[in-house]
Design a protein around this motif. Structure first.
Motif, PDB file in Angstrom:
ATOM      1  N   THR A  21       0.820  -1.208   0.000  1.00 52.64           N
ATOM      2  CA  THR A  21       0.000   0.000   0.000  1.00 52.64           C
ATOM      3  C   THR A  21       0.857   1.261   0.000  1.00 52.64           C
ATOM      4  O   THR A  21       0.327   2.366  -0.041  1.00 52.64           O
ATOM      5  CB  THR A  21      -0.953   0.032   1.208  1.00 52.64           C
ATOM      6  N   ASN A  52     -10.939  -9.416   6.264  1.00 55.29           N
ATOM      7  CA  ASN A  52     -11.861  -8.427   5.696  1.00 55.29           C
ATOM      8  C   ASN A  52     -11.248  -7.037   5.635  1.00 55.29           C
ATOM      9  O   ASN A  52     -11.401  -6.330   4.638  1.00 55.29           O
ATOM     10  CB  ASN A  52     -13.173  -8.389   6.490  1.00 55.29           C
ATOM     11  N   SER A  53     -10.552  -6.640   6.685  1.00 57.40           N
ATOM     12  CA  SER A  53      -9.934  -5.320   6.653  1.00 57.40           C
ATOM     13  C   SER A  53      -8.762  -5.279   5.672  1.00 57.40           C
ATOM     14  O   SER A  53      -8.500  -4.246   5.057  1.00 57.40           O
ATOM     15  CB  SER A  53      -9.497  -4.878   8.043  1.00 57.40           C
ATOM     16  N   LEU A  55      -8.674  -6.976   2.818  1.00 56.31           N
ATOM     17  CA  LEU A  55      -9.315  -6.857   1.511  1.00 56.31           C
ATOM     18  C   LEU A  55      -9.836  -5.443   1.283  1.00 56.31           C
ATOM     19  O   LEU A  55      -9.669  -4.878   0.197  1.00 56.31           O
ATOM     20  CB  LEU A  55     -10.454  -7.869   1.391  1.00 56.31           C
ATOM     21  N   GLN A  56     -10.421  -4.854   2.318  1.00 56.15           N
ATOM     22  CA  GLN A  56     -10.915  -3.482   2.209  1.00 56.15           C
ATOM     23  C   GLN A  56      -9.759  -2.509   1.969  1.00 56.15           C
ATOM     24  O   GLN A  56      -9.859  -1.612   1.130  1.00 56.15           O
ATOM     25  CB  GLN A  56     -11.663  -3.097   3.476  1.00 56.15           C
ATOM     26  N   ARG A  57      -8.660  -2.714   2.667  1.00 60.41           N
ATOM     27  CA  ARG A  57      -7.490  -1.846   2.477  1.00 60.41           C
ATOM     28  C   ARG A  57      -6.913  -2.011   1.075  1.00 60.41           C
ATOM     29  O   ARG A  57      -6.531  -1.030   0.431  1.00 60.41           O
ATOM     30  CB  ARG A  57      -6.436  -2.167   3.519  1.00 60.41           C
ATOM     31  N   ASN A  59      -8.561  -2.894  -1.648  1.00 63.95           N
ATOM     32  CA  ASN A  59      -9.480  -2.264  -2.594  1.00 63.95           C
ATOM     33  C   ASN A  59      -9.414  -0.746  -2.551  1.00 63.95           C
ATOM     34  O   ASN A  59      -9.504  -0.093  -3.586  1.00 63.95           O
ATOM     35  CB  ASN A  59     -10.913  -2.728  -2.345  1.00 63.95           C
ATOM     36  N   SER A  60      -9.248  -0.180  -1.378  1.00 65.79           N
ATOM     37  CA  SER A  60      -9.257   1.284  -1.280  1.00 65.79           C
ATOM     38  C   SER A  60      -7.906   1.915  -1.595  1.00 65.79           C
ATOM     39  O   SER A  60      -7.856   3.012  -2.144  1.00 65.79           O
ATOM     40  CB  SER A  60      -9.720   1.714   0.107  1.00 65.79           C
ATOM     41  N   GLU A  65     -10.573   0.849  -5.992  1.00 62.69           N
ATOM     42  CA  GLU A  65     -11.993   0.550  -6.202  1.00 62.69           C
ATOM     43  C   GLU A  65     -12.793   1.477  -5.329  1.00 62.69           C
ATOM     44  O   GLU A  65     -12.602   1.570  -4.130  1.00 62.69           O
ATOM     45  CB  GLU A  65     -12.283  -0.896  -5.844  1.00 62.69           C
ATOM     46  N   ARG A  66     -13.698   2.192  -5.915  1.00 61.48           N
ATOM     47  CA  ARG A  66     -14.530   3.147  -5.177  1.00 61.48           C
ATOM     48  C   ARG A  66     -15.958   2.662  -5.117  1.00 61.48           C
ATOM     49  O   ARG A  66     -16.473   2.064  -6.054  1.00 61.48           O
ATOM     50  CB  ARG A  66     -14.496   4.524  -5.838  1.00 61.48           C
ATOM     51  N   LYS A  67     -16.620   2.942  -4.005  1.00 56.28           N
ATOM     52  CA  LYS A  67     -18.014   2.509  -3.842  1.00 56.28           C
ATOM     53  C   LYS A  67     -18.949   3.566  -4.383  1.00 56.28           C
ATOM     54  O   LYS A  67     -18.699   4.702  -4.455  1.00 56.28           O
ATOM     55  CB  LYS A  67     -18.312   2.263  -2.375  1.00 56.28           C
TER      56      LYS A  67
END
Length: 67
Positions: A21, A52-53, A55-57, A59-60, A65-67
């Motif tokens: 990152t 989960n965190s 994967l979220q990190r 993606n962001s 990847e934006r929601k």
């Protein structure tokens, strides 16, 4: 080392990128995928509390990847 030989060297290789990152790692990963898409596997190591965190990190911060 010439650029052509570097590109050929990475073909069908497995790479581990730590600190995925971080600023330099993001540029490094993008460059590898752009100039040598035939990398066998690309492992990205990043810190997080759980899956989960992580994967979220990813993606962001890495794939943007934006929601």
């Amino acid at each position: 080392m010439e650029l052509g030989s570097s590109i050929q060297f990475l073909e069908n290789k497995t790479l581990l990128v730590t600190g995925a990152t971080g600023f330099l790692a993001k540029i490094f990963v993008e460059k590898i995928l752009r100039v040598q898409p035939n990398v066998k596997k690309l492992y990205l190591l990043l810190r997080a509390a759980d899956t989960n965190s992580a994967l979220q990190r990813f993606n962001s911060e890495v794939s943007r990847e934006r929601k």
